[in-house]
Design a protein around this motif. Structure first.
Motif, PDB file in Angstrom:
ATOM      1  N   ALA A  52       0.755  -0.959  -0.058  1.00  0.00           N
ATOM      2  CA  ALA A  52       0.063  -0.021   0.259  1.00  0.00           C
ATOM      3  C   ALA A  52       1.040   1.263  -0.062  1.00  0.00           C
ATOM      4  CB  ALA A  52      -0.746   0.008   1.253  1.00  0.00           C
ATOM      5  N   ASN A  53       2.230   1.354   0.906  1.00  0.00           N
ATOM      6  CA  ASN A  53       2.860   2.548   0.882  1.00  0.00           C
ATOM      7  C   ASN A  53       3.601   2.600  -0.464  1.00  0.00           C
ATOM      8  OD1 ASN A  53       2.193   3.048   3.418  1.00  0.00           O
ATOM      9  ND2 ASN A  53       3.673   1.966   4.284  1.00  0.00           N
ATOM     10  N   VAL A  54       4.104   1.493  -1.160  1.00  0.00           N
ATOM     11  CA  VAL A  54       4.500   1.582  -2.407  1.00  0.00           C
ATOM     12  C   VAL A  54       3.743   2.342  -3.435  1.00  0.00           C
ATOM     13  CG1 VAL A  54       5.720   0.424  -4.445  1.00  0.00           C
ATOM     14  CG2 VAL A  54       6.281  -0.323  -2.144  1.00  0.00           C
ATOM     15  N   LYS A  55       2.475   1.625  -3.621  1.00  0.00           N
ATOM     16  CA  LYS A  55       1.394   2.406  -4.577  1.00  0.00           C
ATOM     17  C   LYS A  55       1.163   3.777  -4.142  1.00  0.00           C
ATOM     18  CE  LYS A  55      -2.183  -0.027  -5.245  1.00  0.00           C
ATOM     19  NZ  LYS A  55      -3.374  -0.797  -4.947  1.00  0.00           N
ATOM     20  N   LEU A  56       1.210   4.385  -2.982  1.00  0.00           N
ATOM     21  CA  LEU A  56       0.908   5.585  -2.507  1.00  0.00           C
ATOM     22  C   LEU A  56       2.150   6.367  -2.965  1.00  0.00           C
ATOM     23  CD1 LEU A  56      -0.741   7.689  -0.993  1.00  0.00           C
ATOM     24  CD2 LEU A  56       0.413   7.087   1.165  1.00  0.00           C
ATOM     25  N   LEU A  57       3.339   6.243  -2.610  1.00  0.00           N
ATOM     26  CA  LEU A  57       4.506   6.973  -2.879  1.00  0.00           C
ATOM     27  C   LEU A  57       4.524   7.125  -4.303  1.00  0.00           C
ATOM     28  CD1 LEU A  57       6.585   5.531  -0.276  1.00  0.00           C
ATOM     29  CD2 LEU A  57       6.064   7.822  -0.137  1.00  0.00           C
ATOM     30  N   ALA A  58       4.084   6.040  -5.049  1.00  0.00           N
ATOM     31  CA  ALA A  58       4.291   6.033  -6.639  1.00  0.00           C
ATOM     32  C   ALA A  58       3.092   6.645  -7.467  1.00  0.00           C
ATOM     33  CB  ALA A  58       4.563   4.741  -7.188  1.00  0.00           C
ATOM     34  N   SER A  59       2.099   6.999  -6.651  1.00  0.00           N
ATOM     35  CA  SER A  59       0.935   7.567  -7.118  1.00  0.00           C
ATOM     36  C   SER A  59       1.201   8.858  -7.923  1.00  0.00           C
ATOM     37  CB  SER A  59      -0.115   7.705  -6.028  1.00  0.00           C
ATOM     38  OG  SER A  59       0.059   8.610  -5.345  1.00  0.00           O
ATOM     39  N   ASP A  60       0.072   9.230  -8.900  1.00  0.00           N
ATOM     40  CA  ASP A  60       0.387  10.468  -9.481  1.00  0.00           C
ATOM     41  C   ASP A  60       0.374  11.486  -8.646  1.00  0.00           C
ATOM     42  OD1 ASP A  60       0.682   8.902 -12.065  1.00  0.00           O
ATOM     43  OD2 ASP A  60      -1.471   9.514 -12.620  1.00  0.00           O
ATOM     44  N   GLU A  61      -0.747  11.402  -7.655  1.00  0.00           N
ATOM     45  CA  GLU A  61      -0.537  12.509  -6.517  1.00  0.00           C
ATOM     46  C   GLU A  61       0.647  13.021  -6.035  1.00  0.00           C
ATOM     47  OE1 GLU A  61      -2.991  13.055  -2.143  1.00  0.00           O
ATOM     48  OE2 GLU A  61      -2.647  11.224  -3.007  1.00  0.00           O
ATOM     49  N   PHE A  62       1.724  11.910  -6.027  1.00  0.00           N
ATOM     50  CA  PHE A  62       2.941  12.536  -5.609  1.00  0.00           C
ATOM     51  C   PHE A  62       4.004  13.037  -6.595  1.00  0.00           C
ATOM     52  CE2 PHE A  62       1.223  10.575  -1.754  1.00  0.00           C
ATOM     53  CZ  PHE A  62       2.139  10.586  -0.851  1.00  0.00           C
ATOM     54  N   GLY A  63       3.524  13.075  -7.838  1.00  0.00           N
ATOM     55  CA  GLY A  63       4.085  13.800  -8.850  1.00  0.00           C
ATOM     56  C   GLY A  63       5.432  13.431  -9.145  1.00  0.00           C
ATOM     57  N   GLY A  64       6.082  12.201  -8.770  1.00  0.00           N
ATOM     58  CA  GLY A  64       7.325  11.927  -8.992  1.00  0.00           C
ATOM     59  C   GLY A  64       8.466  12.464  -8.081  1.00  0.00           C
ATOM     60  N   ARG A  65       7.854  12.804  -6.991  1.00  0.00           N
ATOM     61  CA  ARG A  65       8.594  13.158  -5.820  1.00  0.00           C
ATOM     62  C   ARG A  65       9.770  13.877  -5.847  1.00  0.00           C
ATOM     63  NH1 ARG A  65       7.906   7.831  -5.696  1.00  0.00           N
ATOM     64  NH2 ARG A  65      10.105   7.359  -5.718  1.00  0.00           N
ATOM     65  N   ALA A  66       9.735  14.773  -6.652  1.00  0.00           N
ATOM     66  CA  ALA A  66      11.052  15.709  -6.970  1.00  0.00           C
ATOM     67  C   ALA A  66      11.474  16.618  -5.870  1.00  0.00           C
ATOM     68  CB  ALA A  66      10.875  16.359  -8.177  1.00  0.00           C
ATOM     69  N   PRO A  67      12.635  16.831  -5.249  1.00  0.00           N
ATOM     70  CA  PRO A  67      12.962  17.864  -4.404  1.00  0.00           C
ATOM     71  C   PRO A  67      12.354  19.200  -4.959  1.00  0.00           C
ATOM     72  CG  PRO A  67      14.822  16.840  -5.067  1.00  0.00           C
ATOM     73  CD  PRO A  67      13.789  16.383  -6.163  1.00  0.00           C
ATOM     74  N   GLY A  68      11.643  20.155  -3.799  1.00  0.00           N
ATOM     75  CA  GLY A  68      11.374  21.404  -4.173  1.00  0.00           C
ATOM     76  C   GLY A  68       9.647  21.247  -4.831  1.00  0.00           C
ATOM     77  N   THR A  69       9.273  20.214  -4.538  1.00  0.00           N
ATOM     78  CA  THR A  69       7.584  20.359  -5.283  1.00  0.00           C
ATOM     79  C   THR A  69       6.720  19.752  -4.304  1.00  0.00           C
ATOM     80  OG1 THR A  69       7.725  18.009  -5.939  1.00  0.00           O
ATOM     81  CG2 THR A  69       8.705  19.487  -7.454  1.00  0.00           C
ATOM     82  N   LYS A  70       5.355  19.774  -4.559  1.00  0.00           N
ATOM     83  CA  LYS A  70       4.395  19.154  -3.728  1.00  0.00           C
ATOM     84  C   LYS A  70       4.574  17.931  -3.328  1.00  0.00           C
ATOM     85  CE  LYS A  70      -0.537  18.025  -3.849  1.00  0.00           C
ATOM     86  NZ  LYS A  70      -1.784  18.266  -4.733  1.00  0.00           N
ATOM     87  N   GLY A  71       5.367  17.062  -4.455  1.00  0.00           N
ATOM     88  CA  GLY A  71       5.730  15.621  -4.106  1.00  0.00           C
ATOM     89  C   GLY A  71       6.671  15.614  -2.851  1.00  0.00           C
TER      90      GLY A  71
END
Length: 563
Positions: A52-71
Motif C-alpha cells: 500500500a505504501n509503495v502504491k501511495l508513494l508512486a501514485s500520480d498524486e505524489f508527482g514523481g517526488r522531486a525535491p522542491g515540489t508538492k511531491g
C-alpha cells in the motif's frame, strides 16, 4: 543515475498542501519472549502495508517526488507521520527532518557546441541529439570561446595506481575530451584498476571534478553505450532540465565553465578533422604512461542559465539503544525521484515506483519490525530517507558532511535502492561483495533463509558508486548495498535477467516506472526480514565492523576509529 525534469514550487506555497494520509498504527504484542523476539518482530514486516505504501508513494498524486515540489511535501509528511505513529524518536533534536539547501541550475537556451578546425571550418553540434552541455556554475551565464582542445584519455589522475592522464600537459583554460569508464574495463585486465569492475575513476562525476581541479575551462566526455552502461537517450534526458547541486559559497567559481557529453559518432568526426583515429586513441589511452594529445582546433559554447534555490529535506528517525545509545547503525533509502516534466505530451510523471518508492516503503517496514521487539537493541538504529539522490547523491552527501550522529560513532549501514518486485530468490546479490566485514552478518542470516551471497554480475557498470551509501563509505563508514538476487527460486537465473533487462530497457528513469498489480512482493518482504535481522545482529554484537584490507575506504575508517 540522475535525471532532472521538474517543476519547482517554492516551499512557501507548499504549506497549504494537504498532508499525506495518516498511517494506520500496527498493534504489537509486548508479551513476546526475549529469545524469540527477533523472529517474531521480523513478522511485523507486512506485505499489505508495504504494498500500500509503495502504491501511495508512486501514485500520480505524489508527482514523481522531486525535491522542491508538492511531491516532496507529501513524501516528507508521509514519512514523518509513519515514524511518529510507530513511536520512533526524531533524529535531529526535536525534528524528524534535516534541511538540505540545494541550488538548481537550468540551461535555458539549448546551446550549440561549435568546433573550429585549423582551416577555419566549423562544425556545429545540435543540442540534445548530438551533444548535451551544461554548466554547474551558479551564475546566469557561462561560456568558452575558441578554447583549445586536448584529448586526455580517461581523464584520470590516480597517484596510488601510478596513473596520470594529465601528466606533462597544462590544460588551464582549455577544453579536455575524455573517454567514459576506466582502462581496467576497456582491457578487462585485472592488473589495471579493478579490471572489469568499474572504479570511481570511471564515473562521469569524478571526470568532471578532476578536469576542474586541473583548471580546464571545458570538459567533454565521449558517450559510448557499453562502457557508460546506458544509451544516449539517458544522457539527453538526464542532463537537461534543472540540475541540482549543493549551495556553493563561491558559486562554482573553480568549476569548468562548460561540461557535457558528445555522441561517439560526432567524436569520430572530431578526431578525423584533427588527423587522428578515435579507435587508435582508445587503444593508446588504455596504456600506462599515456600522454595527452592536443586536438587541432578549438571549441566554443555559450550557456544561459536560470538559478533557483530550494530547501529540501532528509527525514531521519531513531530507536535509541539500551546500552550504547550514542552509537548508531543506519538504514537508508532515497525518497526522491525525477518529478514531472511539463513539456511532455501525455504522461509526464516520473513516478519512480521501483526507484525508489520500494526502498522508501521498506524503511517504514524495518522501523515497524524494530518497534515490535520486546527488548530495545543495544545500540541505536537510524532510519534515514535522503533527498536528491537522482541529482547526484546530494542528500546523502549533505548528511555525510553534517551527520546527525558523528560518523566515528556510526557502526555501519545498509542502503536500499530498488527492492525485489518479481518474487523470492535463491541468493542475495551484494553490490561490492568482498569489501566489508558487514557481509559476514548478512551471510549468516541469508543462510538461515537457505540463500547464498552472490556478487554483482554487472560490476563494470559501477553500481557501488551510484547510490547513497557511497557518500558514507568514502568517509570510512562500512556500508552494505544488497540487491535482488540473481536466481528466482522457481524460474532460475534467466527469469531474473529477463526482468532486469525489461526494466532497464523500458522503465528505468521513465514515466512507465509505475506500480503494477502483477508485482510479486514476497521477495521484497523476505529481503526486508533479512535486512532487519542483519542490522539487529550488528547493533547487538558490540563489534565495530571494518572494510577489508585493500579497499579504498579502510584508511578513513581506521583513522576515525583511532581518533
Amino acid at each position: 543515475m540522475k535525471k532532472s525534469l521538474v517543476t519547482l514550487i517554492p516551499f512557501t506555497l507548499l504549506m497549504a498542501c494537504n498532508p499525506a494520509p495518516e498511517p494506520t498504527k500496527t498493534e504489537v504484542s509486548s508479551a513476546a519472549e526475549p529469545a524469540a523476539s527477533p523472529q517474531k518482530a521480523k513478522n511485523a514486516i507486512s506485505k499489505t502495508s508495504y504494498t500500500a505504501n509503495v502504491k501511495l508513494l508512486a501514485s500520480d498524486e505524489f508527482g514523481g517526488r522531486a525535491p522542491g515540489t508538492k511531491g516532496e511535501e507529501l513524501t516528507v509528511n508521509f514519512l514523518v507521520n509513519e515514524f511518529k505513529a510507530l513511536g520512533l524518536a526524531p533524529a535531529n533534536g526535536n525534528s524528524y527532518t534535516q534541511s538540505v539547501p540545494l541550488t538548481s541550475v537550468e540551461v535555458t537556451n539549448s546551446p550549440h557546441l561549435t568546433f573550429t578546425d585549423n582551416n577555419g571550418e566549423q562544425i556545429v553540434l545540435a543540442y540534445g541529439t548530438e551533444q548535451v552541455i551544461w554548466s554547474r556554475k551558479q551564475i546566469s551565464s557561462s561560456a568558452i570561446n575558441n578554447s583549445e582542445l586536448v584529448f586526455v584519455g580517461y581523464g584520470i589522475n590516480a597517484p596510488e595506481r601510478g596513473w596520470n592522464d594529465y601528466q606533462d600537459i597544462d590544460v588551464k583554460g582549455k577544453t579536455v575530451v575524455m573517454l567514459v569508464n576506466d582502462p581496467g574495463y576497456a582491457t578487462q585486465d585485472d592488473s589495471l584498476f579493478n579490471g572489469n569492475a568499474m572504479t570511481y575513476y570511471g564515473r562521469w562525476d569524478y571526470k568532471f571534478d578532476e578536469a576542474s581541479k586541473q583548471g580546464a575551462a571545458g570538459a567533454i566526455i565521449i558517450h559510448d553505450t557499453k562502457p557508460a552502461a546506458y544509451g544516449w537517450a539517458t544522457v539527453s534526458a538526464s542532463w537537461t532540465g534543472p540540475q541540482f547541486d549543493m549551495v556553493r559559497a563561491d558559486k562554482g567559481e573553480n568549476l569548468a565553465a562548460v561540461e557535457g557529453w558528445i555522441t561517439k559518432e560526432q567524436a569520430v568526426g572530431l578526431f578525423e578533422r584533427a588527423g587522428l583515429n578515435l579507435d587508435e586513441q582508445y587503444t593508446a589511452a588504455q596504456t600506462q604512461g599515456f600522454k595527452a594529445v592536443p586536438l587541432a582546433g578549438t571549441v566554443s559554447a555559450s550557456i544561459e542559465t536560470k538559478i533557483n534555490h530550494v530547501n529540501s529535506r532528509n527525514v531521519a528517525a531513531m530507536i535509541k539503544g539500551s546500552e550504547s545509545p550514542d552509537d548508531v547503525f543506519i538504514y537508508m533509502a532515497h525518497w526522491d525521484h525525477i518529478g514531472t516534466d511539463p513539456t511532455v505530451e501525455g504522461d509526464g510523471i516520473y513516478n519512480g515506483a521501483l526507484d525508489n518508492a520500494t526502498g522508501t516503503a521498506g524503511l517504514v517496514e524495518l522501523a515497524r519490525a524494530y518497534t515490535a521487539l520486546s527488548e530495545k537493541p543495544k545500540r541505536s538504529v537510524m532510519f534515514l530517507a535522503v533527498t536528491a539522490e537522482e541529482q547526484g547523491l546530494l542528500g546523502s552527501a549533505y548528511y555525510a558532511a553534517s551527520p546527525l550522529v558523528p560518523l566515528a560513532n556510526t557502526i555501519g549501514g545498509l542502503n536500499m535502492d530498488g527492492l525485489n518486485n518479481f518474487g523470492r530468490t535463491k541468493d542475495v546479490t551484494v553490490i561490492g561483495l568482498g569489501m566489508s566485514e558487514l557481509e559476514s552478518f548478512l551471510e549468516k542470516r541469508a543462510k538461515e533463509q537457505g540463500r547464498t551471497l552472490t556478487s554483482d554480475s554487472e560490476a563494470e557498470k559501477g553500481y557501488f558508486y551510484r547510490s547513497d551509501h557511497f557518500e558514507l563509505a568514502k568517509l570510512g563508514v562500512p556500508m552494505l548495498y544488497p540487491n535482488s538476487g540473481s536466481a528466482h527460486i522457481e524460474k532460475g537465473v534467466a527469469y531474473v535477467e529477463e526482468k532486469a533487462n525489461e526494466y532497464l530497457s523500458n522503465h528505468y528513469h521513465g514515466p512507465s516506472d509505475e506500480y503494477n498489480e502483477n508485482w510479486v512482493m514476497d521477495g521484497a518482504i523476505e529481503d526486508l526480514q533479512l535486512y532487519f535481522l542483519t542490522g539487529l545482529d550488528v547493533v547487538n554484537a558490540g563489534q565495530w565492523p571494518n572494510w577489508h584490507q585493500g579497499t579504498e575506504f579502510k584508511a578513513a575508517r581506521d583513522k576515525s576509529r583511532k581518533e
